[in-house]
Design a protein around this motif. Structure first.
Motif, PDB file in Angstrom:
ATOM      1  N   ALA A   1       7.474 -10.347  17.550  1.00 20.30           N
ATOM      2  CA  ALA A   1       7.970 -11.071  16.100  1.00 20.30           C
ATOM      3  C   ALA A   1       6.893 -12.017  15.787  1.00 20.30           C
ATOM      4  CB  ALA A   1       9.309 -11.565  16.309  1.00 20.30           C
ATOM      5  N   ARG A   2       6.500 -12.838  16.634  1.00 16.69           N
ATOM      6  CA  ARG A   2       5.540 -13.762  16.316  1.00 16.69           C
ATOM      7  C   ARG A   2       4.317 -13.180  15.901  1.00 16.69           C
ATOM      8  NH1 ARG A   2       5.721 -19.235  15.001  1.00 16.69           N
ATOM      9  NH2 ARG A   2       6.396 -20.138  16.821  1.00 16.69           N
TER      10      ARG A   2
ATOM     11  N   VAL B   1       3.832 -10.434  14.731  1.00 21.57           N
ATOM     12  CA  VAL B   1       3.829  -9.980  13.272  1.00 21.57           C
ATOM     13  C   VAL B   1       3.879 -10.909  12.146  1.00 21.57           C
ATOM     14  CG1 VAL B   1       5.433  -8.578  11.756  1.00 21.57           C
ATOM     15  CG2 VAL B   1       5.039  -7.857  13.898  1.00 21.57           C
ATOM     16  N   GLU B   2       4.666 -11.980  12.599  1.00 20.46           N
ATOM     17  CA  GLU B   2       4.843 -13.212  11.654  1.00 20.46           C
ATOM     18  C   GLU B   2       3.437 -13.816  11.497  1.00 20.46           C
ATOM     19  OE1 GLU B   2       6.091 -17.871  12.712  1.00 20.46           O
ATOM     20  OE2 GLU B   2       7.667 -16.248  12.705  1.00 20.46           O
ATOM     21  N   THR B   3       2.463 -13.834  12.449  1.00 25.51           N
ATOM     22  CA  THR B   3       1.356 -14.577  12.184  1.00 25.51           C
ATOM     23  C   THR B   3       0.368 -13.630  11.062  1.00 25.51           C
ATOM     24  OG1 THR B   3       1.288 -15.366  14.494  1.00 25.51           O
ATOM     25  CG2 THR B   3      -0.955 -15.150  13.348  1.00 25.51           C
ATOM     26  N   TYR B   4       0.588 -12.383  11.294  1.00 25.54           N
ATOM     27  CA  TYR B   4      -0.478 -11.498  10.655  1.00 25.54           C
ATOM     28  C   TYR B   4       0.020 -11.434   9.182  1.00 25.54           C
ATOM     29  CZ  TYR B   4      -2.664  -7.304   8.853  1.00 25.54           C
ATOM     30  OH  TYR B   4      -3.703  -6.718   7.991  1.00 25.54           O
ATOM     31  N   GLU B   5       1.385 -11.911   9.071  1.00 23.77           N
ATOM     32  CA  GLU B   5       1.933 -11.830   7.887  1.00 23.77           C
ATOM     33  C   GLU B   5       1.841 -13.302   7.055  1.00 23.77           C
ATOM     34  OE1 GLU B   5       5.787 -10.239   8.035  1.00 23.77           O
ATOM     35  OE2 GLU B   5       4.889  -8.165   7.990  1.00 23.77           O
ATOM     36  N   SER B   6       1.284 -14.202   7.625  1.00 22.72           N
ATOM     37  CA  SER B   6       1.377 -15.629   7.436  1.00 22.72           C
ATOM     38  C   SER B   6       0.137 -15.880   6.119  1.00 22.72           C
ATOM     39  CB  SER B   6       1.000 -16.544   8.505  1.00 22.72           C
ATOM     40  OG  SER B   6      -0.432 -16.474   8.750  1.00 22.72           O
ATOM     41  N   SER B   7       0.472 -16.954   5.348  1.00 26.49           N
ATOM     42  CA  SER B   7      -0.466 -17.095   4.158  1.00 26.49           C
ATOM     43  C   SER B   7      -1.797 -17.334   4.807  1.00 26.49           C
ATOM     44  CB  SER B   7       0.060 -18.008   3.293  1.00 26.49           C
ATOM     45  OG  SER B   7       0.409 -19.457   3.959  1.00 26.49           O
TER      46      SER B   7
ATOM     47  N   HIS C   1       0.312 -20.596  15.229  1.00 25.65           N
ATOM     48  CA  HIS C   1       0.991 -19.536  15.705  1.00 25.65           C
ATOM     49  C   HIS C   1       1.350 -19.326  17.096  1.00 25.65           C
ATOM     50  CE1 HIS C   1       1.050 -18.913  11.280  1.00 25.65           C
ATOM     51  NE2 HIS C   1       2.360 -18.801  11.305  1.00 25.65           N
TER      52      HIS C   1
END
Length: 97
Positions: free
Chosen positions: A65-66, A68-74, A33
């Motif tokens: 945003a990136r 947060v997106e990384t933390y929430e990634s599978s 990410h």
């Protein structure tokens, strides 16, 4: 665009093996990410004011945003499952200035 950061202070580590296994999974998920490790140390720390000598990690992302997106990634969530209760940490996602 303002950058995003993970700022993590480890209060305690009870299972170093689980932490290593977490790192083996988390590193690729973070790099995938665009995350860049800026700080990862448990030794070169000079606490001030109410600061504590704790393992500290700072990772930079292209945006909040990136981050947060990384933390929430599978992929990162799988790493967290491996970590389980092996650590107690203060984990913050913050936006740069």
């Amino acid at each position: 665009m303002k950058k995003g950061y993970w700022v993590v202070a480890y209060r305690s580590v009870t299972d170093e093996d689980a932490l290593k296994e977490y790192g083996a999974l988390a590193g690729p998920a973070i790099r995938e990410h665009g995350g860049q490790m800026l700080v990862r140390t448990a030794e070169a720390i000079e606490p001030r004011e109410s600061g504590l000598t704790q393992r500290t990690v700072v990772i930079e992302f292209e945006s909040f945003a990136r981050a947060v997106e990384t933390y929430e990634s599978s992929a990162y969530q799988k790493a967290l499952q491996v970590l389980g209760t092996a650590v107690e940490r203060d984990f913050r996602i913050v936006e740069g200035v």
